[in-house]
Design a protein around this motif. Structure first.
Motif, PDB file in Angstrom:
ATOM      1  N   VAL A   1       8.018   0.857  -4.109  1.00  0.00           N
ATOM      2  CA  VAL A   1       7.300   2.017  -4.645  1.00  0.00           C
ATOM      3  C   VAL A   1       6.272   2.523  -3.628  1.00  0.00           C
ATOM      4  CG1 VAL A   1       5.708   2.794  -6.449  1.00  0.00           C
ATOM      5  CG2 VAL A   1       7.649   1.352  -7.044  1.00  0.00           C
ATOM      6  N   SER A   2       5.550   1.610  -2.998  1.00  0.00           N
ATOM      7  CA  SER A   2       4.571   1.991  -1.979  1.00  0.00           C
ATOM      8  C   SER A   2       5.253   2.716  -0.815  1.00  0.00           C
ATOM      9  CB  SER A   2       3.835   0.751  -1.460  1.00  0.00           C
ATOM     10  OG  SER A   2       3.171   0.087  -2.513  1.00  0.00           O
ATOM     11  N   THR A   3       6.419   2.212  -0.409  1.00  0.00           N
ATOM     12  CA  THR A   3       7.173   2.840   0.685  1.00  0.00           C
ATOM     13  C   THR A   3       7.593   4.248   0.307  1.00  0.00           C
ATOM     14  OG1 THR A   3       8.022   0.684   1.386  1.00  0.00           O
ATOM     15  CG2 THR A   3       9.216   2.627   2.150  1.00  0.00           C
ATOM     16  N   ALA A   4       8.047   4.425  -0.943  1.00  0.00           N
ATOM     17  CA  ALA A   4       8.471   5.748  -1.413  1.00  0.00           C
ATOM     18  C   ALA A   4       7.317   6.742  -1.363  1.00  0.00           C
ATOM     19  CB  ALA A   4       9.033   5.654  -2.827  1.00  0.00           C
ATOM     20  N   ILE A   5       6.127   6.298  -1.771  1.00  0.00           N
ATOM     21  CA  ILE A   5       4.966   7.197  -1.789  1.00  0.00           C
ATOM     22  C   ILE A   5       4.520   7.542  -0.366  1.00  0.00           C
ATOM     23  CG2 ILE A   5       2.540   7.416  -2.469  1.00  0.00           C
ATOM     24  CD1 ILE A   5       3.183   5.655  -4.900  1.00  0.00           C
ATOM     25  N   ILE A   6       4.503   6.541   0.519  1.00  0.00           N
ATOM     26  CA  ILE A   6       4.095   6.789   1.904  1.00  0.00           C
ATOM     27  C   ILE A   6       5.083   7.715   2.609  1.00  0.00           C
ATOM     28  CG2 ILE A   6       3.838   5.717   4.188  1.00  0.00           C
ATOM     29  CD1 ILE A   6       2.633   3.286   2.796  1.00  0.00           C
TER      30      ILE A   6
END
Length: 487
Positions: free
Chosen positions: A91-96
């Protein structure tokens, strides 16, 4: 050379071709089943999570000699494999990479993925068979051979696709199901508690062996306790952080909706790029998180003691709902309300890697305990994923080489945990990503080819349950099993 070939294949299976196939499969299965996940929302919630507290047979353990598992155990084992590091780091990767708007498209993919997962599980129950041990064996392999293969001129195609799916699943079980998870565990435990990676590897070989070699019954017994515990603890921790930053929640949601359509990028003149990034990363991480369309969780759902294909299909809907709509959304809100992003533009303003974002968010609120909490959460999430994927790989080996070969597979799988704890992770993640995508292609071909069967089974169920029609239920594609289930 391996990296070049893998990059090419990854660009196909997780590029426009694969993502479009995944999206269209979800749309088509939603259409032919008349939006079951939306129109019958209250029904499937009542028949899944609601039934756990009311109907004892849903969570009841089967007899010791019985090789089946309960509906609740099948859900927990499936969630064990899907709720993993992807719910935190993914999820963090998707947002970044795609901006806050990626979360909106993750929701869209999950809503469509509910019906893809539903269809997989309906077909899994309908085409499953019993092996010599009395265990149910089901999965994409069986509906490719006996569903797609039963259609005129498709017998050979069904066998080839089933063979490819099984091979890709075995490879993926060693990649995403072992190397990536164990390496994440050892790395996080070393960072948080300074535990040497080789010590973690030895312990995981021992723990995995105790559970996995005991078969699906023992895996289910562990996951039905571990999954609810780890999910509740993580959800409570995430809710605590979100509550503390409650004043930022409206801005976080606004940032998600603006970013979903590239509106936050208008001032910068990159509307098209922002929109494309949000869609691609939202679809990709959504599919990677809940695994709807990969055909993986069907193998454990097919081991359930349920008779009704639609009943297990509804558990598939709930699985995607719990994984993405609940857990991934909470992770996204933790990240977006913690001050790491400019919610007006959607840009990251704090230089923190995707793997550390959630841990830092917990650390800002809970102090030194925060990163430790996330390390333990990743330990539980990742270890449960290892257990779930060991079953998927084992079932694929059983299909290809027979039941006796599964013992050797499990020994290799457990031993791999030691090497996984110390090896370089970059190429392993890339290969795992590709093998996951390669599983998706034959599986979705099978699901789409058998969409008429799913539609007929769903109509049969709705006619009996909602319209009270006195008609014969559709339990199995095989007359002998149909007769057995009716008795």
């Amino acid at each position: 050379m391996i990296e070049t070939i893998n990059s090419f294949l990854n660009g196909i299976v997780w590029g426009p071709i694969g993502l479009c196939l995944l999206f269209l499969a979800g749309v088509w299965m939603t259409i032919v089943n008349r939006g079951f996940q939306i129109t019958h929302f209250a029904h499937w919630m009542k028949q899944t999570i609601g039934a756990i507290f009311k109907d004892s047979h849903v969570r009841a353990h089967t007899e010791k000699h019985d090789k089946q598992i309960s509906q609740f155990q099948s859900l927990c084992t499936a969630l064990a494999a899907t709720i993993g590091t992807g719910n935190i780091v993914g999820v963090s990767t998707a947002i970044i990479s795609g901006g806050p708007g990626a979360i909106f498209w993750m929701w869209i993919m999950s809503i469509l993925g509910m019906m893809t997962n539903y269809s997989e599980n309906v077909l899994g129950i309908f085409y499953r068979i019993k092996n010599k041990k009395g265990e149910w064996s089901g999965g994409a392999m069986y509906y490719l051979v006996n569903g797609l293969g039963a259609k005129k001129g498709c017998k050979t195609l069904g066998k080839i696709l089933a063979l490819l799916f099984s091979c890709f699943c075995i490879l993926a079980s060693f990649g995403i199901g072992n190397i990536a998870q164990v390496n994440s565990i050892s790395g996080n435990l070393f960072s948080a508690f300074s535990i040497p990676t080789y010590i973690t590897g030895i312990l995981l070989v021992f723990l995995t062996g105790i559970v996995v070699i005991g078969g699906i019954k023992r895996v289910a017994l562990v996951t039905e306790k571990l999954v609810p515990f780890m999910a509740v603890i993580y959800i409570l921790g995430a809710l605590g952080i979100i509550a503390i930053h409650g004043n930022r929640i409206p801005a976080a949601f606004l940032s998600i909706f603006k970013g979903a359509f590239g509106l936050s990028s208008i001032k910068g003149g990159i509307l098209g790029y922002g929109l494309k990034s949000a869609i691609v990363w939202g679809f990709k991480r959504g599919a990677f998180s809940n695994e709807a369309g990969l055909g993986s969780s069907v193998m454990v759902h097919s081991s359930s003691n349920v008779k009704e294909p639609v009943q297990q299909g509804m558990w598939g809907i709930f699985e995607v709902f719990a994984d993405t709509i609940v857990v991934c959304t909470l992770t996204a809100l933790v990240v977006l309300t913690s001050g790491f992003f400019d919610l007006e533009t959607g840009k990251q303003i704090v230089d923190i890697s995707a793997s550390s974002l959630v841990g830092q968010a917990f650390g800002n609120v809970f102090g030194p305990i925060g990163p430790m909490f996330i390390a333990i959460a990743i330990l539980m999430f990742a270890f449960s994923t290892v257990l779930g994927w060991s079953h998927y790989g084992g079932k694929s080996v059983e299909y290809l080489l027979g039941e006796k070969a599964v013992v050797f597979y499990h020994l290799i799988f457990c031993g791999m945990s030691f090497f996984s704890s110390t090896m370089d992770l970059t190429l392993a993640w890339d290969l795992s990503d590709t093998f996951n995508g390669l599983m998706m292609i034959p599986n979705l071909i099978g699901v789409l080819a058998c969409s008429g069967t799913v539609m007929a089974i769903t109509k049969n169920y709705t006619d009996r349950v909602f319209k009270q029609k006195d008609i014969k239920p559709m339990y199995s594609a095989y007359p002998e099993i149909q007769k057995e289930q009716e008795s």
